[in-house]
Each structure stands twice: as structure tokens, then as C-alpha cells.
Write a protein that holds these residues in place. Structure first.
Motif, PDB file in Angstrom:
ATOM      1  N   GLN A 252      32.186  81.383 115.212  1.00  0.00           N
ATOM      2  CA  GLN A 252      32.416  80.598 113.995  1.00  0.00           C
ATOM      3  C   GLN A 252      33.076  79.253 114.339  1.00  0.00           C
ATOM      4  OE1 GLN A 252      34.567  83.543 111.652  1.00  0.00           O
ATOM      5  NE2 GLN A 252      32.666  84.311 110.738  1.00  0.00           N
ATOM      6  N   THR A 253      33.954  79.262 115.359  1.00  0.00           N
ATOM      7  CA  THR A 253      34.575  78.008 115.809  1.00  0.00           C
ATOM      8  C   THR A 253      33.504  77.057 116.366  1.00  0.00           C
ATOM      9  OG1 THR A 253      36.592  79.202 116.364  1.00  0.00           O
ATOM     10  CG2 THR A 253      36.335  77.048 117.381  1.00  0.00           C
ATOM     11  N   ALA A 254      32.596  77.617 117.188  1.00  0.00           N
ATOM     12  CA  ALA A 254      31.508  76.799 117.748  1.00  0.00           C
ATOM     13  C   ALA A 254      30.641  76.243 116.622  1.00  0.00           C
ATOM     14  CB  ALA A 254      30.664  77.637 118.706  1.00  0.00           C
ATOM     15  N   HIS A 255      30.418  77.065 115.606  1.00  0.00           N
ATOM     16  CA  HIS A 255      29.622  76.629 114.460  1.00  0.00           C
ATOM     17  C   HIS A 255      30.317  75.474 113.733  1.00  0.00           C
ATOM     18  CE1 HIS A 255      28.017  76.800 110.338  1.00  0.00           C
ATOM     19  NE2 HIS A 255      26.884  77.116 110.944  1.00  0.00           N
ATOM     20  N   ALA A 256      31.624  75.577 113.584  1.00  0.00           N
ATOM     21  CA  ALA A 256      32.384  74.512 112.908  1.00  0.00           C
ATOM     22  C   ALA A 256      32.338  73.215 113.734  1.00  0.00           C
ATOM     23  CB  ALA A 256      33.828  74.949 112.670  1.00  0.00           C
ATOM     24  N   LEU A 257      32.395  73.342 115.062  1.00  0.00           N
ATOM     25  CA  LEU A 257      32.328  72.144 115.918  1.00  0.00           C
ATOM     26  C   LEU A 257      30.964  71.464 115.781  1.00  0.00           C
ATOM     27  CD1 LEU A 257      33.982  73.438 119.228  1.00  0.00           C
ATOM     28  CD2 LEU A 257      34.873  71.636 117.726  1.00  0.00           C
ATOM     29  N   TYR A 258      29.946  72.289 115.553  1.00  0.00           N
ATOM     30  CA  TYR A 258      28.588  71.761 115.405  1.00  0.00           C
ATOM     31  C   TYR A 258      28.407  71.123 114.022  1.00  0.00           C
ATOM     32  CZ  TYR A 258      23.554  72.112 114.526  1.00  0.00           C
ATOM     33  OH  TYR A 258      22.258  71.841 114.178  1.00  0.00           O
ATOM     34  N   ARG A 259      28.843  71.846 113.009  1.00  0.00           N
ATOM     35  CA  ARG A 259      28.624  71.348 111.641  1.00  0.00           C
ATOM     36  C   ARG A 259      29.526  70.154 111.307  1.00  0.00           C
ATOM     37  NH1 ARG A 259      28.633  75.136 106.458  1.00  0.00           N
ATOM     38  NH2 ARG A 259      26.414  75.271 106.847  1.00  0.00           N
ATOM     39  N   TYR A 260      30.771  70.226 111.764  1.00  0.00           N
ATOM     40  CA  TYR A 260      31.713  69.131 111.472  1.00  0.00           C
ATOM     41  C   TYR A 260      31.958  68.387 112.788  1.00  0.00           C
ATOM     42  CZ  TYR A 260      32.161  72.473 107.702  1.00  0.00           C
ATOM     43  OH  TYR A 260      31.877  73.360 106.705  1.00  0.00           O
ATOM     44  N   SER A 261      30.876  67.803 113.337  1.00  0.00           N
ATOM     45  CA  SER A 261      30.905  67.316 114.724  1.00  0.00           C
ATOM     46  C   SER A 261      31.890  66.156 114.924  1.00  0.00           C
ATOM     47  CB  SER A 261      29.508  66.934 115.186  1.00  0.00           C
ATOM     48  OG  SER A 261      28.977  66.002 114.278  1.00  0.00           O
ATOM     49  N   GLN A 262      32.276  65.493 113.831  1.00  0.00           N
ATOM     50  CA  GLN A 262      33.269  64.405 113.972  1.00  0.00           C
ATOM     51  C   GLN A 262      34.576  64.939 114.550  1.00  0.00           C
ATOM     52  OE1 GLN A 262      32.268  65.805 111.187  1.00  0.00           O
ATOM     53  NE2 GLN A 262      33.901  65.963 109.654  1.00  0.00           N
ATOM     54  N   TRP A 263      34.793  66.247 114.459  1.00  0.00           N
ATOM     55  CA  TRP A 263      36.040  66.835 114.965  1.00  0.00           C
ATOM     56  C   TRP A 263      36.084  66.940 116.484  1.00  0.00           C
ATOM     57  CZ3 TRP A 263      40.711  67.743 113.057  1.00  0.00           C
ATOM     58  CH2 TRP A 263      40.863  67.513 111.692  1.00  0.00           C
ATOM     59  N   GLN A 264      34.912  66.897 117.132  1.00  0.00           N
ATOM     60  CA  GLN A 264      34.909  67.051 118.597  1.00  0.00           C
ATOM     61  C   GLN A 264      35.747  65.956 119.257  1.00  0.00           C
ATOM     62  OE1 GLN A 264      31.590  68.302 120.620  1.00  0.00           O
ATOM     63  NE2 GLN A 264      30.687  69.438 118.925  1.00  0.00           N
ATOM     64  N   GLU A 265      35.493  64.713 118.826  1.00  0.00           N
ATOM     65  CA  GLU A 265      36.216  63.572 119.392  1.00  0.00           C
ATOM     66  C   GLU A 265      37.718  63.683 119.074  1.00  0.00           C
ATOM     67  OE1 GLU A 265      34.138  61.720 121.257  1.00  0.00           O
ATOM     68  OE2 GLU A 265      36.050  60.954 122.037  1.00  0.00           O
ATOM     69  N   LYS A 266      38.007  64.031 117.826  1.00  0.00           N
ATOM     70  CA  LYS A 266      39.423  64.130 117.415  1.00  0.00           C
ATOM     71  C   LYS A 266      40.157  65.175 118.255  1.00  0.00           C
ATOM     72  CE  LYS A 266      38.536  63.365 112.487  1.00  0.00           C
ATOM     73  NZ  LYS A 266      38.820  63.798 111.138  1.00  0.00           N
ATOM     74  N   LEU A 267      39.489  66.292 118.522  1.00  0.00           N
ATOM     75  CA  LEU A 267      40.140  67.372 119.278  1.00  0.00           C
ATOM     76  C   LEU A 267      40.324  66.984 120.745  1.00  0.00           C
ATOM     77  CD1 LEU A 267      38.223  70.382 117.677  1.00  0.00           C
ATOM     78  CD2 LEU A 267      40.647  69.890 117.409  1.00  0.00           C
ATOM     79  N   ARG A 268      39.364  66.195 121.248  1.00  0.00           N
ATOM     80  CA  ARG A 268      39.482  65.718 122.634  1.00  0.00           C
ATOM     81  C   ARG A 268      40.697  64.801 122.769  1.00  0.00           C
ATOM     82  NH1 ARG A 268      33.818  64.377 122.806  1.00  0.00           N
ATOM     83  NH2 ARG A 268      33.109  66.504 123.108  1.00  0.00           N
ATOM     84  N   SER A 391      20.945  78.217 113.161  1.00  0.00           N
ATOM     85  CA  SER A 391      22.392  78.125 113.379  1.00  0.00           C
ATOM     86  C   SER A 391      23.178  78.228 112.066  1.00  0.00           C
ATOM     87  CB  SER A 391      22.751  76.857 114.148  1.00  0.00           C
ATOM     88  OG  SER A 391      22.172  75.758 113.527  1.00  0.00           O
ATOM     89  N   GLU A 392      22.453  78.386 110.939  1.00  0.00           N
ATOM     90  CA  GLU A 392      23.178  78.589 109.672  1.00  0.00           C
ATOM     91  C   GLU A 392      23.747  80.007 109.609  1.00  0.00           C
ATOM     92  OE1 GLU A 392      24.206  76.446 107.256  1.00  0.00           O
ATOM     93  OE2 GLU A 392      23.542  75.195 108.922  1.00  0.00           O
ATOM     94  N   LEU A 393      24.853  80.161 108.912  1.00  0.00           N
ATOM     95  CA  LEU A 393      25.441  81.503 108.792  1.00  0.00           C
ATOM     96  C   LEU A 393      24.534  82.381 107.936  1.00  0.00           C
ATOM     97  CD1 LEU A 393      29.274  81.138 108.207  1.00  0.00           C
ATOM     98  CD2 LEU A 393      28.016  81.230 110.334  1.00  0.00           C
ATOM     99  N   ALA A 394      24.347  83.630 108.374  1.00  0.00           N
ATOM    100  CA  ALA A 394      23.531  84.569 107.607  1.00  0.00           C
ATOM    101  C   ALA A 394      24.369  85.069 106.432  1.00  0.00           C
ATOM    102  CB  ALA A 394      23.104  85.726 108.503  1.00  0.00           C
ATOM    103  N   SER A 395      23.897  84.834 105.221  1.00  0.00           N
ATOM    104  CA  SER A 395      24.708  85.259 104.068  1.00  0.00           C
ATOM    105  C   SER A 395      24.534  86.764 103.864  1.00  0.00           C
ATOM    106  CB  SER A 395      24.291  84.510 102.809  1.00  0.00           C
ATOM    107  OG  SER A 395      22.982  84.865 102.486  1.00  0.00           O
ATOM    108  N   GLY A 396      25.576  87.410 103.424  1.00  0.00           N
ATOM    109  CA  GLY A 396      25.498  88.845 103.148  1.00  0.00           C
ATOM    110  C   GLY A 396      25.726  89.690 104.394  1.00  0.00           C
ATOM    111  N   GLU A 397      25.747  89.057 105.580  1.00  0.00           N
ATOM    112  CA  GLU A 397      25.980  89.837 106.798  1.00  0.00           C
ATOM    113  C   GLU A 397      27.484  90.032 106.985  1.00  0.00           C
ATOM    114  OE1 GLU A 397      23.592  89.689 110.936  1.00  0.00           O
ATOM    115  OE2 GLU A 397      25.180  88.222 110.737  1.00  0.00           O
ATOM    116  N   LEU A 398      27.854  91.100 107.590  1.00  0.00           N
ATOM    117  CA  LEU A 398      29.261  91.433 107.736  1.00  0.00           C
ATOM    118  C   LEU A 398      29.553  91.867 109.172  1.00  0.00           C
ATOM    119  CD1 LEU A 398      30.575  93.437 104.715  1.00  0.00           C
ATOM    120  CD2 LEU A 398      31.938  93.140 106.717  1.00  0.00           C
ATOM    121  N   PRO A 399      30.313  91.168 109.979  1.00  0.00           N
ATOM    122  CA  PRO A 399      30.871  89.842 109.724  1.00  0.00           C
ATOM    123  C   PRO A 399      29.779  88.782 109.745  1.00  0.00           C
ATOM    124  CG  PRO A 399      31.345  90.535 111.977  1.00  0.00           C
ATOM    125  CD  PRO A 399      30.673  91.685 111.316  1.00  0.00           C
ATOM    126  N   SER A 400      30.117  87.620 109.200  1.00  0.00           N
ATOM    127  CA  SER A 400      29.129  86.589 108.973  1.00  0.00           C
ATOM    128  C   SER A 400      28.934  85.701 110.215  1.00  0.00           C
ATOM    129  CB  SER A 400      29.616  85.752 107.801  1.00  0.00           C
ATOM    130  OG  SER A 400      28.603  84.977 107.310  1.00  0.00           O
TER     131      SER A 400
END
Ligand code: HEM
Length: 415
Positions: A252-268, A391-400
Motif C-alpha cells: 500500500q505504501t508503494a501504491h501511495a508513492l506511485y499514485r501521489y508521486s509528488q511525494w517521492q521527491e519530498k521524501l528524498r 495497479s488500482e486497489l481491488a475493491s471488496g478484497e480483504l485486505p485491500s
């Protein structure tokens, strides 16, 4: 006294199953209430959501855990006799055993092992066309947690144990063949773990004093007795299984880095943003939907009657995204954790209240520190491409998780 509002229909099992993360909060919103009554698996259940409800759930010991979990979850995810089903002094004493494994040095040791293991996995990733991140991290964490816990894991058993530990959390809510596969996995893992507990007690296996295997094998309950070997096995798995499950948060963290990619630079640029980033992943990405308990003895809350023995389901995901506690709750805004007034009831991805006296997860520090290790590695140590599809989250899956379990291509180590 008012009647607790009721959900539509006779039983809500199917509705909960279809929408595990949204059902409770949506029904509460529709009824304009913090709680409602329904049936889950045909049993009368009061569902509650929000920080005030979480406070009732955890404070003052109004609820107990004995017999609160559906049998099918006990036979897969949890096992019998473990800390999750204990109450009162017996629970607090057993909980001390888990908390004794969570010292700063032990968490740092686990962190170091993961960094080291990542360095040994990365050259293999560079020569492959693509990797499935979820599969890699599950194997990596299985290896790391076994070493950390003092559990011998021969090379020939790595993939089997990884698959078995995964089945416990990934297939816990499944029906049909997947459910039975998870039950078989639990049976085999408990036999394996009980064997190791016995070997430690017989002096044939000598893990270090501070390791989970040693601590659990030699722990004495309130009556001064060693845990029976089946229960000790369940508790050892209570360390191994959820640490492997941190792979879900990592993906999920990797997914967030991909979806909100502007954060990669900030985290670096700013190491101090890592923790807010992973906290926001824990808040917004769906993992554990709810926890269950039973009313110890009848009480009233906000003029509603909670009868003795009634099952109560606390909405974890809905509480983490409750607009009364969080501004723009469905937006990914790690900054909110930079100036955050920590509260044990409004941010409860791993349960709420107090770690020692309530059932709040003792593994929170492991989850956060491991998420930071992997996040740092993805941002600073490697470059990679992510294909668009799946790479989208599967809805209804547990865990997602993303449908493709997060594929990464063209992995190159950064100079
Ligand atoms: C993978 C991320 C994790 C998630 C989402 C998670 C979630 C949870 C939740 C929701 C609870 C129940 C809280 C309650 O009943 O009120 C819990 C309890 C527990 N967790 Fe975790 N957990 C995670 C990681 C870990 C780790 C890494 C460990 C240990 C190494 C761990 C060990 C436990 C134990 C032993 C309990 C039972 C505590 C008790 O009953 O007092 N968990 N966890």
C-alpha cells in the motif's frame, strides 16, 4: 431510553461482506447515528463507529473478548487460546509477554535485518524483467521475522512457510476451498511451532534469551505454569503471521508513492516526512475493517441500552476516515501527521486504547518501522517503472491490495 436504530433487512452479513470497509460508516450516516443494530452471521450485533464509540469500546472494560470472534476467524487467522480471546488480569499478564518483545533495540534489530535482506534481494531484481512486490516482500519478511524470532527456517521450507503464513491473514475471511486451505495452513503451522516450543523446553534448540521463541517457550502464566505447547504455538504465530502481513502495508505504501508521486521527491529531501507518510497510509488504506467484542454487563451509552452478552463491532476504517475527526478525510495528506495531537481513539488502524491494558496491537511499532524501511528503500535506493494496468486497489478484497500485487519493472539500484 431509546431503541438502537436498526439496519435494513434481517441480517447484514452479505452487505458487510460486499462492502467490508464502508458498510458500518455508510449505514450510520444513512441512519444519522453513531450506532445501529443488525444481525451478522445471524447473531444480534451492535455496530459502532467514530472516536467516541471507540472510547466506549476500549475504556472501562465494558466489553470482553471471550467468545467474541466468529469460529471461522479463530480457525484461520487467530487460533485458539491466544491473547486475543483473553480478558482481565489473564489478558494483561499475557500481553506483557508481547510487550516485552517490543523494546526499541529489538525493533531496531528487526529493521536492520530488513535493510540487509533488501540489499541481498535487490541484485536479483535488477536481472529480472519484472517483480511482484507483494510476493517479494512476503518472502523477505518471512525470512527476517523467523531469524529475529529465533525460529530456524531451512532454505527448502521458505516458500511453504511463506505461503502458509500468508494464507492465515489473506484467506481468513474467505469461503469454500480457500477457507479450508487456510485451516490446513493453521494446522500445519501450529504443529511446526509447537514442535519448536518443545525443543526449546527440552534444551535441543537454544534461541537467544531475547528472541520471541525463547520468551514464549519459557513464559509462565499467572498460575506459574508454562503455557501449554498448543497455546504457545498460537502465540508464536501471533508474532510471525502479522509481521509477514506488514507486506500488505508495504505494498500500500508503494501504491501511495506511485499514485501521489509528488511525494517521492519530498521524501528524498526530508527524512522527517517518512513517518507522516506511512501514518497516512495506515489511516487511509484499508486493511483491518473492524474488531469484535461482547458486552460484559449491561450498560447505557447516550441513552441506548447495551444488553449483557451482545456482540459489538467497532468500525476501524470508518473511524480512521470519520469527517468529525479528520479534515478532508478521504484525501491523502501526510502533512496532517506533522502536527498531530496523538489520540488513542480516532486513529485506530491496529486497534485503540492502551497497548498494555487493552487489546490494542502490540506490533504497531514494528509495522511503522518496517513501512519506513521499505519506503526509504523504494525512494532512495532503487529506480523502477510501474505498469499502468492492474495497479488500482481491488475493491471488496480483504485486505485491500492492487489486483496485480504491484508489479515493478526495470529495477535499477541508484548510485
Ligand atoms: C500488519 C499490520 C498489522 C495490522 C493491520 C494489525 C492490526 C491489529 C488489530 C486490528 C488488532 C486488534 C485490536 C483489538 O482487538 O482491539 C491487532 C491485535 C494484535 N496484533 Fe496486530 N496488526 C498488525 C501487525 C502486527 C504485528 C507486526 C504484530 C506482532 C509482531 C502483531 C501482533 C498482534 C497481537 C499479538 C494482537 C493481539 C493483542 C491483544 O489481544 O491484546 N500485529 N492487530
Amino acid at each position: 431510553m431509546s431503541d438502537i436504530p436498526s439496519a435494513r433487512g434481517f441480517d447484514s452479513t452479505l452487505a458487510l461482506f460486499r462492502n467490508p470497509y464502508g458498510f458500518i460508516s455508510k449505514t450510520c450516516r444513512d441512519l444519522d447515528a453513531d450506532l445501529f443494530e443488525t444481525r451478522i452471521l445471524l447473531q444480534k450485533t451492535i455496530c459502532i463507529t467514530g472516536a467516541a464509540a471507540a472510547e466506549v469500546f476500549y475504556r472501562e472494560n465494558r466489553l470482553i473478548r471471550t467468545n467474541s470472534m466468529p469460529g471461522r476467524i479463530q480457525k484461520t487467522l487467530l487460533g485458539k487460546g491466544g491473547v486475543q480471546g483473553l480478558d482481565g488480569a489473564t489478558h494483561q499478564h499475557r500481553k506483557k509477554m508481547f510487550m516485552s518483545l517490543m523494546g526499541t533495540e529489538r525493533i531496531a534489530a528487526l529493521e536492520g535485518m530488513s535493510v540487509h535482506m533488501l540489499d541481498s534481494f535487490a541484485p536479483g531484481w535488477e536481472v529480472r524483467d519484472e517483480i511482484v512486490l507483494y510476493d517479494e516482500v512476503r518472502e523477505l519478511l518471512t525470512r527476517v521475522v523467523c531469524t529475529w524470532a529465533g525460529v530456524p527456517l531451512p532454505e527448502t521450507e521458505v516458500s511453504t512457510r511463506t505461503a502458509q503464513l500468508t494464507a492465515l491473514f489473506q484467506q481468513a475471511g474467505a469461503v469454500g476451498p480457500k477457507h479450508w486451505a487456510a485451516r490446513r495452513a493453521r494446522h500445519r503451522l501450529e504443529k511446526w511451532a509447537a514442535g519448536m516450543i518443545q525443543q526449546v523446553r527440552d534444551g535441543k534448540l537454544q534461541p537467544t534469551q531475547e528472541s520471541a521463541l525463547h520468551v514464549i517457550a519459557t513464559w509462565r502464566d499467572l498460575n506459574g505454569e508454562l503455557l501449554n505447547s498448543k497455546v504457545a504455538a498460537v502465540e508464536l504465530l501471533n508474532i510471525l503471521r502479522p509481521t509477514v502481513a506488514v507486506s500488505v502495508f508495504v505494498v500500500q505504501t508503494a501504491h501511495a508513492l506511485y499514485r501521489y508521486s509528488q511525494w517521492q521527491e519530498k521524501l528524498r529531501d526530508d527524512e522527517g516526512l517518512l513517518e507522516p507518510f506511512v501514518q497516512e497510509v495506515r489511516r487511509l488504506y484499508p486493511f483491518f475493517p473492524a474488531v469484535a467484542a461482547r458486552v460484559r454487563s449491561a450498560f447505557e451509552w447516550r441513552g441506548y441500552h447495551f444488553p449483557e452478552g451482545r456482540r459489538v463491532l467497532l468500525d476501524l476504517y470508518g473511524t480512521n476516515t470519520d469527517p468529525r475527526s479528520w479534515d478532508a478525510p478521504l484525501e491523502f495528506l501526510p502533512e496532517r501527521f506533522q502536527s498531530w495531537d496523538e489520540n488513542p481513539y480516532n486513529f485506530i488502524p491496529q486497534g485503540g486504547g492502551d497497548h498494555y491494558t487493552n487489546h490494542r496491537c502490540p506490533g504497531e511499532w514494528i509495522a511503522i518501522s518496517q513501512m519506513k524501511v521499505f519506503c526509504r528503500y523504494l525512494v532512495n535506493e532503487i529506480n523502477y517503472d510501474v505498469p499502468d494496468q492492474g495497479s488500482e486497489l481491488a475493491s471488496g478484497e480483504l485486505p485491500s491490495l492492487p489486483k496485480n500485487r504491484f508489479i515493478m519493472r526495470n529495477i535499477r539500484r541508484r548510485q
